[in-house]
Design a protein around this motif. Structure first.
Motif, mmCIF file in Angstrom:
data_model
loop_
_atom_site.group_PDB
_atom_site.id
_atom_site.type_symbol
_atom_site.label_atom_id
_atom_site.label_comp_id
_atom_site.label_asym_id
_atom_site.label_seq_id
_atom_site.Cartn_x
_atom_site.Cartn_y
_atom_site.Cartn_z
ATOM 1 N N GLU A 131 62.975 -17.075 51.924
ATOM 2 C CA GLU A 131 62.383 -18.510 52.052
ATOM 3 C C GLU A 131 62.923 -19.102 50.884
ATOM 4 O O GLU A 131 63.305 -20.244 50.880
ATOM 5 N N ALA A 155 64.943 -18.648 48.465
ATOM 6 C CA ALA A 155 66.531 -18.871 48.438
ATOM 7 C C ALA A 155 66.925 -19.860 49.296
ATOM 8 O O ALA A 155 67.713 -20.674 48.739
ATOM 9 N N ARG A 156 66.364 -20.181 50.456
ATOM 10 C CA ARG A 156 66.808 -21.329 51.538
ATOM 11 C C ARG A 156 66.290 -22.541 50.738
ATOM 12 O O ARG A 156 67.098 -23.588 50.786
ATOM 13 N N LEU A 157 64.899 -22.671 50.136
ATOM 14 C CA LEU A 157 64.658 -23.696 49.860
ATOM 15 C C LEU A 157 65.528 -24.057 48.535
ATOM 16 O O LEU A 157 65.973 -25.415 48.326
ATOM 17 N N LEU A 161 68.726 -23.550 47.971
ATOM 18 C CA LEU A 161 70.005 -24.094 48.616
ATOM 19 C C LEU A 161 69.853 -25.395 49.064
ATOM 20 O O LEU A 161 70.559 -26.130 48.888
ATOM 21 N N VAL A 162 68.666 -25.888 49.701
ATOM 22 C CA VAL A 162 68.337 -27.089 50.317
ATOM 23 C C VAL A 162 68.427 -28.163 49.021
ATOM 24 O O VAL A 162 68.853 -29.203 49.035
#
Lengths: 248, 248
Positions: free
Chosen positions: A171, A173-175, A177-178
């Motif tokens: 998660e 990593a997703r943040l 990326l955002v």
């Protein structure tokens, strides 16, 4: 310009960077800014860079040379703590800046590079630090678990709002990326491919390393999902007292 | 520093600004940066400012004086188009900068102010323009319906993502508040109270003008709702292919 961001979590480290490099608007190219070093099984390092590309490549090249030809000045192999690795890299950076600074200054170009170093030496906690062009560094902490370099303002609010709610490395990593995507949308000097690397504590190697092009299906899905969530949140914000609240 | 943002929508205009003014970190005060002028029933103007406070106050004072003591140089009453009002204000701003610039420059202080002018003159469309310190201006359009001045980077991504999804003026006001709040969280020089003004097309007066302190219940509710929506969106982002998708 560049945007790189590192994240220190209980479970390990996450790194993300864009790949756009520009010298003026006429010379825009793509260079990786995320560099992985595993010089021995007991240690692992990631270095991300923002600033003069030649200085950065000089730092990377000398790190490799010092591993192959050991000398008194040390190397990533001789560092006993993460901070010694940061000190060592800061010294190399200063050395290159001293060599090329005067010539570049006379051309009005900055020789500086700012670096993020993350990693772990066995038996110690993972560490994440920002190395200034002046060679000194500071570390990320539980209170401020992320470090940014380059074009850092656009992607900061989402980190400030969400970093406390993270459930794990993926998660995280997703943040990141955002945060990269926000920067890339609002600033033309930051752009894909986006690199992401995930390091699980005590693994001494990268667990996942992705390079996402602008048309990568996962990246497109992430962007769409984020935008839809943001717009749905906007539509659900509390109305002002003079508005008629929707029934139901 | 300052952050002001204006929004041009089909239904009218929305304005939002912070109120923090600082001369160094030791002298932080609160000044309104959102100024409303209704010199006649057929016209309506809002002016927001970012930059040297003395220059800004000089511009405001001369606008008022020119309304009370008409002269050849015109006023907000004599402007036949929004662009003439922008030209007029740009000229006043240049005039003040010429008067005080040399003295300030010798102290290393910038005399510049950047302004956002919005409003409507009866029989014409509402207009929104950014007036540079150099006195020239550009206008917001359907494609780029928002204009920012001051510390503009933190609050830009949310505008870029959501401005196309707006359903009306009130929702536009909520979006600008979110953009202000993002900036204020990430940058200590931008802070509440936040001012918001909503102008409905052809009304020739402000419909709603709010001043929200840091502890305003509506602002707190908006912040909480936005943060919860953001974190929920983060938790719902598509997982990487190596993660076990949650069942159901």
């Amino acid at each position: 310009m560049t945007y790189c961001v590192g994240l220190l979590l209980k479970d390990g480290l996450v790194f993300a960077s864009d790949s756009r490099t520009n010298a003026g608007v006429d010379y825009v190219t793509s260079f990786s800014k995320l560099h992985i070093f595993t010089p021995a099984p007991d240690r692992f390092f990631v270095l991300m860079s923002s600033g003069n590309l030649a200085t950065t490549q000089g730092v990377l090249n000398r790190i490799v040379r010092d591993l192959e030809y050991p000398s008194d000045r040390g190397s990533l192999l001789t560092a006993r703590y993460m901070f010694e690795a940061a000190d060592y890299i800061g010294k190399i950076s200063q050395e290159i800046q001293r060599e090329h600074g005067p010539a570049l200054m006379s051309s009005g170009v900055s020789v500086e590079t700012t670096l993020i170093l993350g990693g772990q030496i066995q038996g110690q906690n993972p560490g994440l630090m920002l190395i200034y062009p002046q060679g000194n560094y500071f570390e990320a902490t539980r209170e401020t678990p992320y470090l940014q370099i380059g074009e850092n303002k656009y992607g900061k609010p989402v980190l400030d709002r969400a970093v406390g709610a993270l459930t794990g490395l993926e998660e995280g990593a997703r943040l990141l990326l955002v945060s990269l995507d926000a920067t890339s949308r609002s600033n033309a000097t930051v752009g894909p491919p986006f690199e992401v690397a995930i390091y699980r504590r005590d693994d001494m190697k990268i667990n996942h390393h992705l390079k996402l092009a602008a048309n990568d299906p996962y990246l497109l899905q992430l962007q769409q999902c984020w935008n839809e969530g943001l717009c749905a949140t906007l539509h659900s914000l509390p109305v002002f007292d003079w508005e008629t609240p929707a029934l139901g």
